[in-house]
Design an enzyme around this catalytic site. Structure first.
Site: not given
Length: 537
Positions: A293, A353, A404
């Site tokens: 990321e 995401k 994440c």
């Protein structure tokens, strides 16, 4: 003799109760200290200290503290437990933004433990109270992981178990079952101590039974390892050679990407170095390369130079690269995006995401939260919520991409496996948390996911910790913080299913229903008695 145990096992739930004998020596200040000690013991079980075997002592301490108390007293004790646990556990969240956001988040999480304390106190005199107490832990974590703003399921009991007997249970019921096993072991230990104070005869037999149960739970965990995959990365399906690039950042902190081009150049440079090693025969040629990321916070769709650099890296290594990029749009938003960059065709499949972090990647009710902290304005543009599950085909690998903190949300990870992922990839950027335990805590979640779904999990971080996690949760490779790193491993593309995948959220909802049912078993008669008294008056 044995007054506590008959009261626990035989008395009707709605009958009046004498104060349990264990309560006589534990007035509120001592209960408060016990609750605080329980929170600290649980903290020591989490990555950082990592003494996983201490985890059951947290629920044990809370169960003893709230035993025989009213719901109001239980709420106070649960809050104390929660603050003692969450304030240090989440200290990384304030490392660069100050104490207020950190303490607000820790306080919010601790309020859920206050609810747990109230419910555990209310049900502590029911028959089989250790079972209901353990189920309430799962119910509380289910609530905390969903509400408000999508919840924040960090610090669940199960996420403390990166090795040992409880970890195996992830394959049978996911993180909720691991949490339940840890909590049940703790509440059974508490029951054994309560019964021991009751004297001889029936009390000692009850203590022995509870202690035997506390031993039986981890023994079942050890036995549960027998049918599960071992540490091999290559068994279970056709393999793809996967490379992980940790390029590092110029500096930790909120300004890690102040020199965004430097971050991109670092990952390009590490990829070129790998290409040279492949040419020299020192490394196998990868089928797929994973960047983390924020490896390109320069939008490669709009910036020709960034696109050129990524393309050069992909051509040099001769394999597609999964690039973590910040992409402009749609509209006023930006997108946290994984892009498959082919050496010949350029950008292809993407994953956006699905669960951006509130108050970090987007700010709801900005004017309201600005009243508490102007740090919200560090988020200049809100990230959009993606809608598609992130299964990406690249170089013979079926990559299930989560980004994440998404790794701690059960449903998001389950989605990619059910959609056909042969391996799981966690693209993450932990540079904003400096040299704290956040990276270790996040890696622990990846280790649970590997066991839960019987898949290799590849973690790619800008500044660490990057890792390759085998299907048994062991680490085949890992990096250190703020050091460049490159891993190359053959990874089986598995299509097997675990019981946890087939059951989905059913174990969590079943255990939540058990806990809620116990609360109703206390609350309904209590309300009926109150109505009767009011009618009589």
């Amino acid at each position: 003799m044995g007054a506590v145990v008959p009261d626990t096992l035989e008395r009707a739930p709605d009958a009046p109760h004498p104060a349990p004998r264990v309560a006589r020596g534990l007035r509120l200040p001592w209960r408060t200290l016990l609750a605080a000690a329980g929170g600290l013991l649980l903290l020591l079980a989490f990555p950082g200290s990592g003494v996983w075997a201490l985890a059951p002592l947290g629920p044990a301490a809370l169960a003893l503290a709230v035993r025989g108390q009213r719901a109001r007293g239980g709420a106070w004790l649960g809050l104390v437990f929660g603050l003692a646990f969450f304030v240090p556990l989440l200290s990384w969240s304030g490392i660069y933004v100050g104490a207020f956001p950190w303490l607000a988040l820790a306080g919010w999480e601790a309020l859920h433990l206050a609810l747990l304390g109230a419910a555990a106190a209310a049900t502590s005199r029911l028959p089989l109270w250790p079972l209901w107490g353990a189920a309430l832990w799962v119910a509380d974590e289910a609530l905390r992981g969903r509400f408000v703003l999508g919840g924040f399921p960090w610090g669940r009991l199960g996420l403390s178990q990166t090795e040992g007997p409880f970890l195996s249970l992830a394959a049978f019921g996911g993180v909720p079952l691991v949490s339940f096993a840890v909590a049940l072991t703790g509440t059974l230990l508490a029951a054994a101590l309560v019964a021991l104070r009751g004297g001889r005869g029936p009390a000692l037999r009850a203590a022995a039974l509870a202690a035997a149960g506390a031993v039986a739970v981890p023994v079942l965990g050890w036995l549960a390892w027998l049918p599960l995959p071992g540490p091999s990365l290559t068994e279970g399906g056709p393999t793809a050679t996967v490379a992980v690039i940790q390029g590092d950042v110029p500096q930790p902190g909120l300004d890690f990407n102040e020199r965004r081009r430097a971050v991109l150049d670092n990952h390009v440079a590490r990829t070129f170095e790998l290409a040279e090693a492949v040419t020299a025969g020192a490394q196998p040629r990868p089928d797929a390369v994973i960047w983390p990321e924020n490896s390109s916070d320069i939008d490669p769709y709009l910036n020709e130079d960034a696109a050129r650099q990524i393309g050069r890296a992909a051509a040099a290594i001769g394999a597609p690269i999964l690039v973590g990029a910040v992409v402009d749009g749609p509209g006023r938003f930006i997108s946290n995006t994984g892009i498959v960059w082919d050496p010949e065709d350029g950008p292809g499949d993407t994953y956006v995401k699905r669960h951006p972090v509130p108050l970090a990647e987007y700010v709801p009710a900005r004017d309201f939260f600005r009243f508490f902290s102007d740090k919200v304005d560090l988020v200049r543009r809100d990230f959009v919520h993606g809608t598609e599950v992130g299964v990406l085909a690249m170089g013979g690998a079926r990559v299930g991409d989560v980004i994440c903190f998404e790794v701690v949300y059960d449903g998001l990870v389950r989605d990619v496996v059910e959609a056909g992922a042969g391996m799981i990839v966690v693209q993450t950027n932990n540079a904003t948390f400096g040299y704290t335990d956040e990276s270790e805590q996040q890696l622990a979640a990846s280790r649970l996911r590997a066991v839960e779904f019987g898949r290799t999990v590849v973690v790619a971080a800008t500044s660490g910790i990057s890792a390759i996690v085998a299907p048994d949760g062991s680490l085949a490779a890992r990096s250190e913080l703020f050091e460049p790193a490159v891993f190359v491993e053959d990874v089986a593309q598995r299509d097997s299913t675990t019981l946890a995948e087939r059951l989905g959220a059913a174990p969590e909802w079943t255990l939540t229903a058990l806990g809620a049912g116990a609360v109703l078993a206390v609350a309904v008669p209590a309300l009926a008695r109150r109505r009767t008294r009011r009618s009589a008056a």
